[in-house]
Design a protein around this motif. Structure first.
Motif, PDB file in Angstrom:
ATOM      1  N   GLU A  30       9.166 -16.071 -10.083  1.00 34.99           N
ATOM      2  CA  GLU A  30       8.801 -17.155  -9.190  1.00 34.99           C
ATOM      3  C   GLU A  30       9.816 -18.288  -9.271  1.00 34.99           C
ATOM      4  N   CYS A  31       9.829 -19.076  -8.204  1.00 34.88           N
ATOM      5  CA  CYS A  31      10.634 -20.291  -8.146  1.00 34.88           C
ATOM      6  C   CYS A  31       9.677 -21.484  -8.151  1.00 34.88           C
ATOM      7  N   GLU A  32       9.769 -22.297  -9.183  1.00 36.50           N
ATOM      8  CA  GLU A  32       8.930 -23.481  -9.307  1.00 36.50           C
ATOM      9  C   GLU A  32       9.831 -24.687  -9.481  1.00 36.50           C
ATOM     10  N   ASP A  33       9.253 -25.854  -9.365  1.00 39.22           N
ATOM     11  CA  ASP A  33      10.028 -27.076  -9.483  1.00 39.22           C
ATOM     12  C   ASP A  33      10.757 -27.115 -10.830  1.00 39.22           C
ATOM     13  N   GLY A  34      12.082 -27.019 -10.775  1.00 43.68           N
ATOM     14  CA  GLY A  34      12.887 -27.110 -11.993  1.00 43.68           C
ATOM     15  C   GLY A  34      13.054 -25.823 -12.760  1.00 43.68           C
ATOM     16  N   CYS A  35      12.578 -24.696 -12.225  1.00 45.27           N
ATOM     17  CA  CYS A  35      12.650 -23.460 -13.017  1.00 45.27           C
ATOM     18  C   CYS A  35      12.578 -22.210 -12.142  1.00 45.27           C
ATOM     19  N   VAL A  36      13.474 -21.256 -12.394  1.00 46.75           N
ATOM     20  CA  VAL A  36      13.399 -19.909 -11.842  1.00 46.75           C
ATOM     21  C   VAL A  36      13.003 -18.974 -12.982  1.00 46.75           C
ATOM     22  N   THR A  37      11.989 -18.154 -12.771  1.00 48.42           N
ATOM     23  CA  THR A  37      11.500 -17.226 -13.785  1.00 48.42           C
ATOM     24  C   THR A  37      11.584 -15.800 -13.268  1.00 48.42           C
ATOM     25  N   VAL A  38      12.005 -14.882 -14.120  1.00 47.51           N
ATOM     26  CA  VAL A  38      11.992 -13.457 -13.783  1.00 47.51           C
ATOM     27  C   VAL A  38      11.516 -12.687 -15.001  1.00 47.51           C
ATOM     28  N   ARG A  39      10.702 -11.648 -14.760  1.00 47.38           N
ATOM     29  CA  ARG A  39      10.122 -10.865 -15.856  1.00 47.38           C
ATOM     30  C   ARG A  39      10.557  -9.408 -15.761  1.00 47.38           C
ATOM     31  N   THR A  40      10.613  -8.760 -16.924  1.00 40.45           N
ATOM     32  CA  THR A  40      10.907  -7.332 -16.980  1.00 40.45           C
ATOM     33  C   THR A  40      10.308  -6.766 -18.255  1.00 40.45           C
ATOM     34  N   SER A  41       9.980  -5.488 -18.237  1.00 42.57           N
ATOM     35  CA  SER A  41       9.457  -4.828 -19.440  1.00 42.57           C
ATOM     36  C   SER A  41      10.564  -4.111 -20.210  1.00 42.57           C
ATOM     37  N   ASP A  42      11.798  -4.227 -19.741  1.00 40.27           N
ATOM     38  CA  ASP A  42      12.936  -3.523 -20.333  1.00 40.27           C
ATOM     39  C   ASP A  42      13.865  -4.529 -21.018  1.00 40.27           C
ATOM     40  N   GLU A  43      14.071  -4.357 -22.332  1.00 43.34           N
ATOM     41  CA  GLU A  43      14.870  -5.315 -23.100  1.00 43.34           C
ATOM     42  C   GLU A  43      16.314  -5.379 -22.615  1.00 43.34           C
ATOM     43  N   THR A  44      16.905  -4.228 -22.311  1.00 39.18           N
ATOM     44  CA  THR A  44      18.289  -4.210 -21.845  1.00 39.18           C
ATOM     45  C   THR A  44      18.418  -4.939 -20.515  1.00 39.18           C
ATOM     46  N   ALA A  45      17.494  -4.694 -19.607  1.00 39.96           N
ATOM     47  CA  ALA A  45      17.506  -5.394 -18.324  1.00 39.96           C
ATOM     48  C   ALA A  45      17.345  -6.897 -18.531  1.00 39.96           C
ATOM     49  N   ALA A  46      16.516  -7.298 -19.477  1.00 41.75           N
ATOM     50  CA  ALA A  46      16.315  -8.723 -19.751  1.00 41.75           C
ATOM     51  C   ALA A  46      17.611  -9.375 -20.208  1.00 41.75           C
ATOM     52  N   ARG A  47      18.328  -8.697 -21.099  1.00 44.01           N
ATOM     53  CA  ARG A  47      19.609  -9.243 -21.560  1.00 44.01           C
ATOM     54  C   ARG A  47      20.585  -9.351 -20.400  1.00 44.01           C
ATOM     55  N   ARG A  48      20.571  -8.353 -19.523  1.00 46.25           N
ATOM     56  CA  ARG A  48      21.469  -8.359 -18.384  1.00 46.25           C
ATOM     57  C   ARG A  48      21.128  -9.498 -17.429  1.00 46.25           C
ATOM     58  N   LEU A  49      19.865  -9.680 -17.133  1.00 49.65           N
ATOM     59  CA  LEU A  49      19.440 -10.756 -16.238  1.00 49.65           C
ATOM     60  C   LEU A  49      19.772 -12.120 -16.827  1.00 49.65           C
ATOM     61  N   ALA A  50      19.589 -12.266 -18.138  1.00 44.87           N
ATOM     62  CA  ALA A  50      19.936 -13.526 -18.797  1.00 44.87           C
ATOM     63  C   ALA A  50      21.429 -13.792 -18.692  1.00 44.87           C
TER      64      ALA A  50
END
Length: 219
Positions: A30-50
């Motif tokens: 989601e996009c909220e005031d002052g913050c973009v959030t994205v979720r994943t259940s995959d650790e490798t994908a999380a590191r990549r997105l970060a």
């Protein structure tokens, strides 16, 4: 970063990295005031997105999730959350039509059209489901989301894909709406969606592995 094009200079520019990132955000974030959030259940994908977003880390916790098609069924799984603080959410809402602070979105992904494969891959991994249908010896792929307009956008992307990927009409789901891709179209769609992903790293290994193994069983 992507070998072919290098790192994106701006998260709102047209780039394979940004297309994948915003596909994931639209599907499970989601996009909220002052913050973009994205979720994943995959650790490798999380590191990549970060890495794509320039975030320092991905937060990890164990969550109990409702099954997309039946909210009376729950399962426990890992959840990794990547957040980008600052004014990016406001800019993304204006540029890409993403929902902002609970308001409806318009999903204007035209600027990412040159990277529709990566965009659709992010959407598939964020709100797509994969199942092997043993009775039919087929692989099922469906998209489930609370936002009907997002699913209409996914359908438009499938219409524009270079592979034939017919799909069902939208139907009600416990968690919103859903539609399925025709079973006989899934193998070619899977090949196209993940083509070149090994070189760029723009994928969730667990999701790609599940889809590819399921397709291998029907070939």
């Amino acid at each position: 970063m992507s070998i072919e094009t290098g790192a994106p200079g701006d998260l709102l520019s047209a780039h394979p990295e940004t297309a994948y990132f915003w596909g994931r955000v639209a599907a499970d974030g989601e996009c909220e005031d002052g913050c973009v959030t994205v979720r994943t259940s995959d650790e490798t994908a999380a590191r990549r997105l970060a890495s794509v977003a320039g975030a320092e880390r991905a937060d990890h916790r164990i969550v109990e999730r409702e099954y997309a098609h039946d909210t009376s069924i729950t399962r426990t799984e890992d959840e990794y959350t990547v957040q980008v603080l600052g004014g990016l959410a406001d800019r993304a809402s204006a540029a890409l039509g993403l929902p902002f602070d609970g308001q409806a979105g318009g999903y204007r992904f035209d600027t990412l059209a040159a990277h529709d494969r990566q965009l659709l891959r992010g959407l598939l991994e964020g709100c797509g489901t994969v199942c092997f249908k043993s009775d039919d010896e087929a692989v099922g792929v469906s998209f489930v989301h609370e936002d009907e307009r997002l699913l209409r956008t996914v359908q438009s992307l499938l219409d524009s894909a270079p592979v034939d990927a017919p799909y069902d009409d939208l139907a009600d789901a416990s968690s919103g709406y859903w539609f399925g891709v025709a079973d006989d179209a899934v193998p070619d769609l899977a090949d196209w969606v993940y083509d070149g992903s090994e070189e760029t790293g723009l994928f969730a290994p667990s999701r790609r592995r599940k889809l590819r193994k399921s397709v291998e069983r029907v070939r």
